[in-house]
Scaffold this active site. Structure first.
Site, short mmCIF file in Angstrom:
data_model
loop_
_atom_site.label_atom_id
_atom_site.label_comp_id
_atom_site.label_asym_id
_atom_site.label_seq_id
_atom_site.Cartn_x
_atom_site.Cartn_y
_atom_site.Cartn_z
N HIS A 1 44.07 -20.14 -71.97
CA HIS A 1 43.63 -19.01 -71.15
C HIS A 1 42.96 -19.44 -69.84
O HIS A 1 43.04 -18.72 -68.84
CB HIS A 1 42.64 -18.17 -71.97
CG HIS A 1 42.14 -16.95 -71.27
ND1 HIS A 1 42.97 -15.88 -70.96
CD2 HIS A 1 40.89 -16.62 -70.81
CE1 HIS A 1 42.26 -14.94 -70.35
NE2 HIS A 1 41.02 -15.36 -70.25
N SER B 1 41.72 -13.37 -65.80
CA SER B 1 41.26 -12.61 -66.95
C SER B 1 40.71 -11.24 -66.51
O SER B 1 41.43 -10.46 -65.91
CB SER B 1 40.21 -13.43 -67.72
OG SER B 1 40.00 -12.91 -69.00
#
Length: 282
Positions: free
Chosen positions: A257, A105
């Protein structure tokens, strides 16, 4: 021998701020792999991936300020460039000349900044659902961050979703979310000082690298995405795949994610295949 018997955990002051890091299985005969976490996270997010990587690597994790156990000084500049320089300083202090970098991320942007600024250090990079193409925060938010007690508003805003709600947003299979996970991601936010530091980060963060900048990075790159990622949609990864000159793209179905938590075994296989292609791992 316990998998974590050889682990060096320490706090070190670098560039004017305390930085917490862990060096798992430090061994001069093993290559070093550096794990760089995402926004509102810490080294905790790699807890399930580390035992796999220890088989092949000396694993270095770092809590990026102001997250995890690292410092939350209001005098520190929380820009991506400065955070990248911090990781570079840590590697130099540990006398690590070259390393493989893994960024998740926001950590992907830190990884890309390192590869851009010091390609001699980054042998290969792995981007796990890396953030990309995000501009600076809007000027109105930056302006508002100077209001007294803005950090309390920020704390209240984050509390609306809560850690459990945030985890449900980043993890596709909610059955993976247990009490240990919730506790691990909650602990760093007990200290109100982090909200003051996050307020400063709103002002300091300069935005993601542009397409033009990405195209200047020649370091071999592996991009791994969850096809159900709600935070950084897979089309961001595909665009980044086109911009990076020497890149491979892989995606996983039914995955969100938080890749290091959701499928650490698969991530490990992809990383080792990418870094050691001649060994022909399957």
């Amino acid at each position: 021998m316990n998998a974590h018997a050889q682990q060096k955990s320490t706090m070190i002051n670098l560039n004017g701020i305390d930085v917490y890091y862990e060096f798992h299985q430090p061994d001069p005969l093993k290559p070093v792999i550096v794990l760089i976490h995402g926004f509102l996270s810490s080294s905790f997010s790699f807890r399930r991936l580390i035992p796999y990587l220890e088989k092949e690597f000396s694993v270095l994790t770092v809590d990026l300020p102001p997250f995890g156990k690292s410092g939350k000084n209001l005098s520190f500049r929380y820009s991506y460039q400065n955070l990248a320089d911090l990781v570079i300083s840590l590697l130099e202090t540990l006398k690590v000349d070259k390393a493989f970098l893994v960024g998740h991320s926001m950590g992907g942007q830190i990884t890309l900044n390192i590869a851009k600024r010091r390609p001699d250090i980054a042998s290969k990079i792995v981007l796990l659902c890396s953030s990309g193409y995000i501009d600076r925060f809007h000027y109105s938010l930056i302006y508002s961050s100077y209001f007294p007690y803005f950090h309390l508003w920020l704390k209240a805003w984050l509390a609306k979703t809560g850690v459990l709600g945030s985890l449900k947003n980043v993890v596709y299979n909610h059955a993976l979310i247990d009490e240990d996970m919730v506790q691990g991601y909650s602990t760093p936010f007990v200290d109100n000082q982090i909200f003051k530091a996050l307020t400063k980060m709103i002002r300091d963060r300069e935005g993601d690298l542009s397409s033009t900048m990405l195209q200047q990075i020649m370091t071999p790159s592996l991009l791994i995405w969850g096809e159900e990622d709600r935070v950084v949609p897979i089309n961001v990864g595909r665009r980044m795949h086109q911009d990076l000159k020497d890149a491979t793209f892989v995606s996983f179905k039914d995955t969100g994610h938080l890749l290091p938590e959701e499928c650490p075994d698969s991530i490990y296989q992809q990383i080792t295949n990418f870094i050691f292609p001649s060994k022909g791992r399957m």
